[in-house]
Structures are given as structure tokens and as C-alpha cells.
Design a protein around this motif. Structure first.
Motif, PDB file in Angstrom:
ATOM      1  N   ILE A 250      44.590  41.833 -85.336  1.00 35.97           N
ATOM      2  CA  ILE A 250      45.839  42.450 -84.896  1.00 35.97           C
ATOM      3  C   ILE A 250      45.848  42.498 -83.372  1.00 35.97           C
ATOM      4  CG2 ILE A 250      47.324  44.479 -85.029  1.00 35.97           C
ATOM      5  CD1 ILE A 250      45.789  45.251 -87.602  1.00 35.97           C
ATOM      6  N   ILE A 251      46.865  41.912 -82.761  1.00 42.88           N
ATOM      7  CA  ILE A 251      47.061  42.003 -81.317  1.00 42.88           C
ATOM      8  C   ILE A 251      48.019  43.157 -81.056  1.00 42.88           C
ATOM      9  CG2 ILE A 251      47.867  40.841 -79.239  1.00 42.88           C
ATOM     10  CD1 ILE A 251      47.214  38.179 -80.563  1.00 42.88           C
ATOM     11  N   LEU A 252      47.545  44.169 -80.335  1.00 46.26           N
ATOM     12  CA  LEU A 252      48.339  45.351 -80.021  1.00 46.26           C
ATOM     13  C   LEU A 252      48.891  45.200 -78.602  1.00 46.26           C
ATOM     14  CD1 LEU A 252      45.864  48.053 -81.376  1.00 46.26           C
ATOM     15  CD2 LEU A 252      47.847  47.104 -82.562  1.00 46.26           C
ATOM     16  N   THR A 253      50.187  44.997 -78.475  1.00 50.72           N
ATOM     17  CA  THR A 253      50.794  44.807 -77.155  1.00 50.72           C
ATOM     18  C   THR A 253      50.895  46.141 -76.419  1.00 50.72           C
ATOM     19  OG1 THR A 253      52.998  45.072 -78.092  1.00 50.72           O
ATOM     20  CG2 THR A 253      52.118  42.840 -77.968  1.00 50.72           C
ATOM     21  N   ASP A 254      50.819  46.075 -75.077  1.00 46.67           N
ATOM     22  CA  ASP A 254      50.951  47.277 -74.236  1.00 46.67           C
ATOM     23  C   ASP A 254      50.077  48.407 -74.769  1.00 46.67           C
ATOM     24  OD1 ASP A 254      52.934  46.170 -72.478  1.00 46.67           O
ATOM     25  OD2 ASP A 254      54.362  46.391 -74.109  1.00 46.67           O
ATOM     26  N   CYS A 255      48.786  48.126 -74.911  1.00 44.89           N
ATOM     27  CA  CYS A 255      47.889  49.068 -75.583  1.00 44.89           C
ATOM     28  C   CYS A 255      46.591  49.209 -74.796  1.00 44.89           C
ATOM     29  CB  CYS A 255      47.601  48.587 -77.008  1.00 44.89           C
ATOM     30  SG  CYS A 255      46.602  49.718 -77.978  1.00 44.89           S
ATOM     31  N   THR A 256      46.293  50.433 -74.338  1.00 44.62           N
ATOM     32  CA  THR A 256      45.053  50.711 -73.630  1.00 44.62           C
ATOM     33  C   THR A 256      43.909  50.886 -74.618  1.00 44.62           C
ATOM     34  OG1 THR A 256      45.392  53.106 -73.708  1.00 44.62           O
ATOM     35  CG2 THR A 256      46.380  51.902 -71.840  1.00 44.62           C
ATOM     36  N   ALA A 257      42.685  51.052 -74.083  1.00 48.90           N
ATOM     37  CA  ALA A 257      41.523  51.252 -74.945  1.00 48.90           C
ATOM     38  C   ALA A 257      41.668  52.535 -75.760  1.00 48.90           C
ATOM     39  CB  ALA A 257      40.250  51.292 -74.092  1.00 48.90           C
ATOM     40  N   GLU A 258      42.144  53.611 -75.120  1.00 49.78           N
ATOM     41  CA  GLU A 258      42.303  54.884 -75.838  1.00 49.78           C
ATOM     42  C   GLU A 258      43.350  54.745 -76.953  1.00 49.78           C
ATOM     43  OE1 GLU A 258      42.461  54.458 -72.594  1.00 49.78           O
ATOM     44  OE2 GLU A 258      40.647  55.464 -71.868  1.00 49.78           O
ATOM     45  N   GLN A 259      44.448  54.086 -76.644  1.00 49.89           N
ATOM     46  CA  GLN A 259      45.489  53.892 -77.657  1.00 49.89           C
ATOM     47  C   GLN A 259      45.005  52.985 -78.788  1.00 49.89           C
ATOM     48  OE1 GLN A 259      48.385  52.331 -74.944  1.00 49.89           O
ATOM     49  NE2 GLN A 259      49.505  54.274 -74.758  1.00 49.89           N
ATOM     50  N   ALA A 260      44.171  52.009 -78.438  1.00 54.69           N
ATOM     51  CA  ALA A 260      43.638  51.103 -79.464  1.00 54.69           C
ATOM     52  C   ALA A 260      42.789  51.868 -80.466  1.00 54.69           C
ATOM     53  CB  ALA A 260      42.817  49.990 -78.813  1.00 54.69           C
ATOM     54  N   LEU A 261      41.975  52.818 -79.985  1.00 54.34           N
ATOM     55  CA  LEU A 261      41.142  53.617 -80.894  1.00 54.34           C
ATOM     56  C   LEU A 261      42.014  54.462 -81.823  1.00 54.34           C
ATOM     57  CD1 LEU A 261      38.170  54.825 -78.653  1.00 54.34           C
ATOM     58  CD2 LEU A 261      38.023  53.506 -80.776  1.00 54.34           C
ATOM     59  N   VAL A 262      43.051  55.072 -81.277  1.00 47.14           N
ATOM     60  CA  VAL A 262      43.945  55.892 -82.095  1.00 47.14           C
ATOM     61  C   VAL A 262      44.650  55.029 -83.142  1.00 47.14           C
ATOM     62  CG1 VAL A 262      46.031  57.320 -82.061  1.00 47.14           C
ATOM     63  CG2 VAL A 262      44.294  57.599 -80.279  1.00 47.14           C
ATOM     64  N   THR A 263      45.141  53.871 -82.711  1.00 44.53           N
ATOM     65  CA  THR A 263      45.847  52.979 -83.633  1.00 44.53           C
ATOM     66  C   THR A 263      44.920  52.448 -84.711  1.00 44.53           C
ATOM     67  OG1 THR A 263      47.337  52.306 -81.859  1.00 44.53           O
ATOM     68  CG2 THR A 263      47.251  50.896 -83.798  1.00 44.53           C
ATOM     69  N   ALA A 264      43.712  52.035 -84.312  1.00 44.19           N
ATOM     70  CA  ALA A 264      42.750  51.510 -85.289  1.00 44.19           C
ATOM     71  C   ALA A 264      42.378  52.580 -86.309  1.00 44.19           C
ATOM     72  CB  ALA A 264      41.500  51.012 -84.570  1.00 44.19           C
ATOM     73  N   GLU A 265      42.235  53.810 -85.864  1.00 47.35           N
ATOM     74  CA  GLU A 265      41.905  54.907 -86.778  1.00 47.35           C
ATOM     75  C   GLU A 265      43.048  55.140 -87.769  1.00 47.35           C
ATOM     76  OE1 GLU A 265      40.062  57.807 -88.833  1.00 47.35           O
ATOM     77  OE2 GLU A 265      39.174  56.429 -87.373  1.00 47.35           O
ATOM     78  N   ARG A 266      44.291  54.941 -87.296  1.00 51.87           N
ATOM     79  CA  ARG A 266      45.425  55.080 -88.204  1.00 51.87           C
ATOM     80  C   ARG A 266      45.384  54.000 -89.291  1.00 51.87           C
ATOM     81  NH1 ARG A 266      49.165  54.791 -84.769  1.00 51.87           N
ATOM     82  NH2 ARG A 266      50.141  52.777 -85.174  1.00 51.87           N
ATOM     83  N   TYR A 267      45.079  52.766 -88.899  1.00 55.51           N
ATOM     84  CA  TYR A 267      44.918  51.702 -89.898  1.00 55.51           C
ATOM     85  C   TYR A 267      43.823  52.067 -90.898  1.00 55.51           C
ATOM     86  CZ  TYR A 267      47.759  48.273 -87.297  1.00 55.51           C
ATOM     87  OH  TYR A 267      48.781  47.591 -86.689  1.00 55.51           O
ATOM     88  N   ARG A 268      42.673  52.478 -90.369  1.00 60.87           N
ATOM     89  CA  ARG A 268      41.526  52.777 -91.239  1.00 60.87           C
ATOM     90  C   ARG A 268      41.862  53.876 -92.235  1.00 60.87           C
ATOM     91  NH1 ARG A 268      38.360  56.229 -92.671  1.00 60.87           N
ATOM     92  NH2 ARG A 268      39.325  57.745 -91.263  1.00 60.87           N
ATOM     93  N   SER A 269      42.461  54.985 -91.757  1.00 61.31           N
ATOM     94  CA  SER A 269      42.749  56.113 -92.634  1.00 61.31           C
ATOM     95  C   SER A 269      43.833  55.766 -93.654  1.00 61.31           C
ATOM     96  CB  SER A 269      43.172  57.325 -91.794  1.00 61.31           C
ATOM     97  OG  SER A 269      44.352  57.047 -91.064  1.00 61.31           O
ATOM     98  N   GLN A 270      44.817  54.960 -93.237  1.00 59.05           N
ATOM     99  CA  GLN A 270      45.861  54.545 -94.182  1.00 59.05           C
ATOM    100  C   GLN A 270      45.263  53.745 -95.336  1.00 59.05           C
ATOM    101  OE1 GLN A 270      49.175  54.955 -94.399  1.00 59.05           O
ATOM    102  NE2 GLN A 270      49.869  55.748 -92.436  1.00 59.05           N
ATOM    103  N   VAL A 271      44.333  52.840 -95.013  1.00 60.68           N
ATOM    104  CA  VAL A 271      43.682  52.047 -96.065  1.00 60.68           C
ATOM    105  C   VAL A 271      42.840  52.945 -96.956  1.00 60.68           C
ATOM    106  CG1 VAL A 271      42.013  50.213 -96.522  1.00 60.68           C
ATOM    107  CG2 VAL A 271      43.670  49.950 -94.671  1.00 60.68           C
ATOM    108  N   ALA A 272      42.069  53.846 -96.355  1.00 63.63           N
ATOM    109  CA  ALA A 272      41.168  54.707 -97.129  1.00 63.63           C
ATOM    110  C   ALA A 272      41.931  55.635 -98.065  1.00 63.63           C
ATOM    111  CB  ALA A 272      40.280  55.512 -96.179  1.00 63.63           C
ATOM    112  N   SER A 273      43.123  56.054 -97.661  1.00 62.01           N
ATOM    113  CA  SER A 273      43.884  57.010 -98.473  1.00 62.01           C
ATOM    114  C   SER A 273      44.893  56.342 -99.402  1.00 62.01           C
ATOM    115  CB  SER A 273      44.623  57.990 -97.560  1.00 62.01           C
ATOM    116  OG  SER A 273      45.547  57.300 -96.721  1.00 62.01           O
TER     117      SER A 273
END
Length: 327
Positions: A250-273
Motif C-alpha cells: 500500500i502506497i500512502l500518499t502525503d503520509c509521514t512516519a507517524e501517520q503511517a504507523l497509525v494507518t497501519a495499525e488501523r489496517y491491522r486491527s480491522q483485519v483482526a476484528s
């Protein structure tokens, strides 16, 4: 163009996806009776008769879009003094400097009696139509209108072929080829506009056990459902693609390192739940954010190393490459 290619014993030219000539060697120029300045920047179809333009549209473009190459195509170019030159045409589509080009080689045919007869018959029929009476001219106009309709249909088919060439058939996501092109575009955008972006590499945990236990058809269903989930969570500006096997990028446009961690965690939790029925599906994610020195390969390697850290760290987790460097 170096001298060896310029004077090679076969003609060579390179065109853009739209057919504009980008380079041509002296052998082909001599073969067709043109100066280099007369062909550079012109459409390749300017060297063809009406009949061969139609033939080129019908066979060359669809084949190059679908298969990426054309081998041993019998064809006829037209010289500057309107003489036909039958050739054997080979072409291949590839990417240079981030742009798609089609490189072609042509060799004049010697054994071409049947081909010349075919071209001559077609030419004779066209001449008869143009020289006929008023009714024949009406018919010719009708044929031209029919040709325009078919040309539009062919353009639509070419668009569909282009979509197929960039789509993963199993999941419906963009494929690896499309992702690699977008990575290069994103890097170029970062260097010119400083628009920061991040990359996520997503891998299904213990996917092999799903295939081994339930079979590959079930594994394919899981891949398709996960693809839909990832796409639904993503923004329209993000690029979600299947990289291969059970791995997604996944290429995240206009995305800093901090935002990437938050976004990745959202993907992970959505899959897990998510409700996966009888299957327990989780993903591990590696993240990396573009830096000045990055290439497409180095950025992917950083995200892949972060993914490996998530896997070895217990799976079902997110790791950013910056954390590996700092630790």
C-alpha cells in the motif's frame, strides 16, 4: 544512439504508447527514404497506407497491450515516395525512465510473394472504390463511417486490455507491475514537490496453514476478502496492490512516519476484528517512509525488513523501519 545500433543491418524505432516516434536508426531511415528530422516526433502511422493503419490498429496495438510483445508480424511500411516496403516486425513493450515505450525491429522480407499479392488485392479494391461512380462513393463513405465505429470500439478494447494488464485477476486489486510504476511516480513527486509518502507491506500470518488445512480455493477466497477489506479502509489517493502470494503493498500518499504507523495499525486491527467465519486471520505489517536517498528498491527493502521484524516479534503487529534504525 550509438553507431552500432544506428547502422545495424536491421531497422529500429522506438515509439510511445500513443505511437509517437521517439528514436529511429539510420538503417530504417534509408529503408524508407526519410531524413531523421522528418520522422522524429511524428506518429508511426504517418509511414503507413490507410490499409496498413487499419491492420496496425487491429493486430499490433492489441497484441502489445495484452502480451507486451509482438513477434514476426508481416507488415508493410510506405516510403517517402509512396513505395511499399514489406517487412518482418518484432516489438516489445518496456519501461525506461519511468515511461512505457515500445521498441521495434524491422527486417525487409525477401520471400513475400503471397504477402504482396494480399496487399495488391487490397490496394486494387480500394482504388476501385475510390474510382467508382457516385453510388460507389456512397458505399465508401459508409465504409469509412463503419471504420470509425470499429476504431472507437478498438480504442475501448485497448483501454480494457490496459486495465487487465494492471489488475490482479484473483483479487481485483492493482498488480505488482502497476505498483512498481506508481512507486517510481511517487519518488519523482517526492523529489520535485517534497510530497512525503509511506509504504506498507502487509502479509497474512500463517497463510500456508490455511491452504494446507482447507485447500487453495479457500485460500483464494481469503485473499479476495482481505483485498476488499484493505481497499475499503484505504483513501482514494492510496495505491493498494497485490505484490504476490499472500503479500500486499500500500502506497500512502502525503503520509509521514507517524501517520503511517497509525494507518497501519488501523489496517491491522480491522483485519483482526473482521468476521472471517471459521478462519482466524491476522496480518503483520512493515512500514517505511521515504527519505532523500531512497530508491524504489531501497524503500521496499526497508518496509520488508520492518515486516520481518513484525513476523519474528510475534505476528499480528506493526513495525516501522525507522524504529529498527533507532534500536
Amino acid at each position: 544512439m550509438d553507431a552500432q545500433l544506428d547502422l545495424a543491418p536491421c531497422g529500429y524505432f522506438s515509439i510511445s504508447d500513443s505511437g509517437v516516434i521517439q528514436s529511429v536508426n539510420q538503417t530504417l531511415l534509408t529503408m524508407l527514404g526519410y531524413e531523421r528530422s522528418e520522422l522524429m516526433g511524428r506518429h508511426i502511422e504517418s509511414t503507413m497506407s490507410v490499409t496498413n493503419k487499419l491492420f496496425f490498429h487491429t493486430y499490433f496495438y492489441p497484441y502489445i497491450q495484452l502480451y507486451g510483445r509482438v513477434d514476426e508480424m508481416y507488415f508493410t511500411f510506405r516510403t517517402s515516395d509512396q513505395q511499399d516496403v514489406p517487412v518482418l516486425l518484432n516489438g516489445i513493450r518496456q519501461t525506461r525512465d519511468g515511461e512505457s515505450v515500445v521498441d521495434c525491429v524491422v527486417v525487409v522480407m525477401r520471400k513475400r510473394i503471397e504477402h504482396e499479392k494480399d496487399i495488391l488485392n487490397t490496394k486494387t479494391k480500394l482504388q476501385e472504390l475510390y474510382q467508382a461512380t457516385h453510388e460507389a462513393n456512397k458505399e465508401l463513405e459508409r465504409l469509412h463511417e463503419e471504420y470509425e465505429v470499429k476504431q472507437q470500439a478498438l480504442i475501448k478494447v485497448n483501454d480494457q486490455l490496459e486495465t487487465m494488464a494492471s489488475t490482479d485477476l484473483l483479487t481485483g486489486l492493482k498488480n505488482r507491475r502497476f505498483f512498481q510504476l506508481k512507486m517510481l511516480e511517487s519518488l519523482e513527486g517526492f523529489r520535485t514537490t517534497r510530497r512525503e509518502f509511506s509504504l506498507l507491506v502487509v502479509d497474512i500470518d500463517h497463510f500456508k496453514s490455511i491452504n494446507d488445512t482447507y485447500g487453495h480455493p479457500v485460500g483464494d477466497i481469503v485473499l479476495g476478502n482481505l483485498a476488499g477489506l484493505l481497499q475499503s479502509v484505504s483513501r482514494s489517493s492510496d495505491v493498494v496492490a497485490r505484490y504476490g502470494g499472500e503479500e500486499f503493498v500500500i502506497i500512502l500518499t502525503d503520509c509521514t512516519a507517524e501517520q503511517a504507523l497509525v494507518t497501519a495499525e488501523r489496517y491491522r486491527s480491522q483485519v483482526a476484528s473482521a468476521d472471517w467465519g471459521a478462519y482466524n486471520i491476522t496480518v503483520s505489517i512493515g512500514a517505511a517512509t521515504v527519505a532523500e536517498e531512497d530508491t524504489d528498491q531501497s524503500l521496499f527493502q526497508k518496509a520488508d525488513m520492518a515486516l520481518y521484524a513484525s513476523k519474528t516479534g510475534g505476528r499480528n503487529r506493526v513495525t516501522h523501519a525507522a524504529g529498527l534504525i533507532q534500536s
